[in-house]
Design a protein around this motif. Sequence first.
Motif, PDB file in Angstrom:
ATOM      1  N   ASP A 167     -61.126  26.159  39.071  1.00 44.93           N
ATOM      2  CA  ASP A 167     -62.193  25.846  38.111  1.00 44.93           C
ATOM      3  C   ASP A 167     -61.869  26.346  36.707  1.00 44.93           C
ATOM      4  N   ASN A 226     -58.204  22.325  38.967  1.00 44.08           N
ATOM      5  CA  ASN A 226     -57.863  21.961  37.591  1.00 44.08           C
ATOM      6  C   ASN A 226     -56.393  22.230  37.294  1.00 44.08           C
ATOM      7  N   SER A 259     -54.526  19.145  38.316  1.00 44.47           N
ATOM      8  CA  SER A 259     -54.742  18.075  37.336  1.00 44.47           C
ATOM      9  C   SER A 259     -53.891  18.295  36.089  1.00 44.47           C
ATOM     10  N   SER A 260     -53.802  19.547  35.637  1.00 45.31           N
ATOM     11  CA  SER A 260     -52.998  19.852  34.452  1.00 45.31           C
ATOM     12  C   SER A 260     -51.516  19.613  34.714  1.00 45.31           C
TER      13      SER A 260
END
Length: 348
Positions: free
Chosen positions: A219, A159, A162-163
């Motif tokens: 996560d 994650n 992705s950020s």
Amino acid sequence: MKIRLATWKIKTLNARIDKIDPSPQYQRTSVWSESKKKLLIDSVLRGYDVPKFYLRATPNSPFYDYEVTDGQQRIRAITEFMSSGDDKFFLESAIIRGVNTKGLEYSNLGVLKDLFDDYDLNIAIIEDSNQEEIRSLFARLQMGSQLNQVELRHAMSSNLGSSILSIVESHPFFKKCKIPNTRFKHQDYLDHVFTLIYNSGRSDLKAKNIEKTYRDLSDATSDIFTPYLKKVNQVLDWMHAINNVQNGLFKNKWGFVDVFWLLYKECDLIDKIDEEKFVEQFKLFERRRLSNHRNPDNLIVDPKSPSYDFDLYNYITAFKYSGNLGSNISTRNKVFRSKFINNGIYLK
């Protein structure tokens, strides 16, 4: 995961290109040279075999039918050759089926155009797959192409990645900064500062530590990222404003990291940046740093000399030797605080 084999003509690929996501998170940016692109087109025109393309079906996406798992650079080369925009390129001199291709572009291929359009591409369509399977497949397919560390990180399911990608794609700083985004360079700069943030500046910025940050935050939920992201975007807003005064000021990686870390740590105290004063002082600092880079000892020979500068000496030595060590980053941060914060780059 299921893989279904298909054959598409190049004209079919081009007709569907708007429904194919060329840059999912784990993919690299365009890295092929123009000569390599031309060689691929030459191979197609000669009827040589081209490696298989892997496309992942994305039935839940509102925008795309597929995303590229492998073959991104080849797809870019084909579509750029067929384009009428700035990305188009011209072929080198070669005799193919009696035609000299020197200076030819897609629109004037003549008798070779149908040959090009009807060339069969081997497509492996991946169905019923999850992100971990795709990233694993991508990593295995790339084993022979020597991915660099940042490309390997962005092939991980995280994650954090992705950020970071979302910030790179949306923040105006990265659209105008003059930092070339070859091989995930924009993401790499943010990888470094997020690792500093996550470890409160106490971690070396070595590849293994950045990768550990990716794994630790793989996560992480949005409520964990939100406090970070608000300050990160604020700092990038300030850096963008500074960049508007002097574009390209932060092309050097450690210059970017050090300025970012300075502003991030002082974020809660800063009301407004004096962009012009910052640019003036930063350019002066960089000129003196570069002129003394080879022989920083000259800065501390005579304490009575106007050129004496123990802070700059410390910065250069912490920059020049193992710049990614946490202790050296801390030293440079103290110097920047003295040079910029104490000299009034912001108004409280």
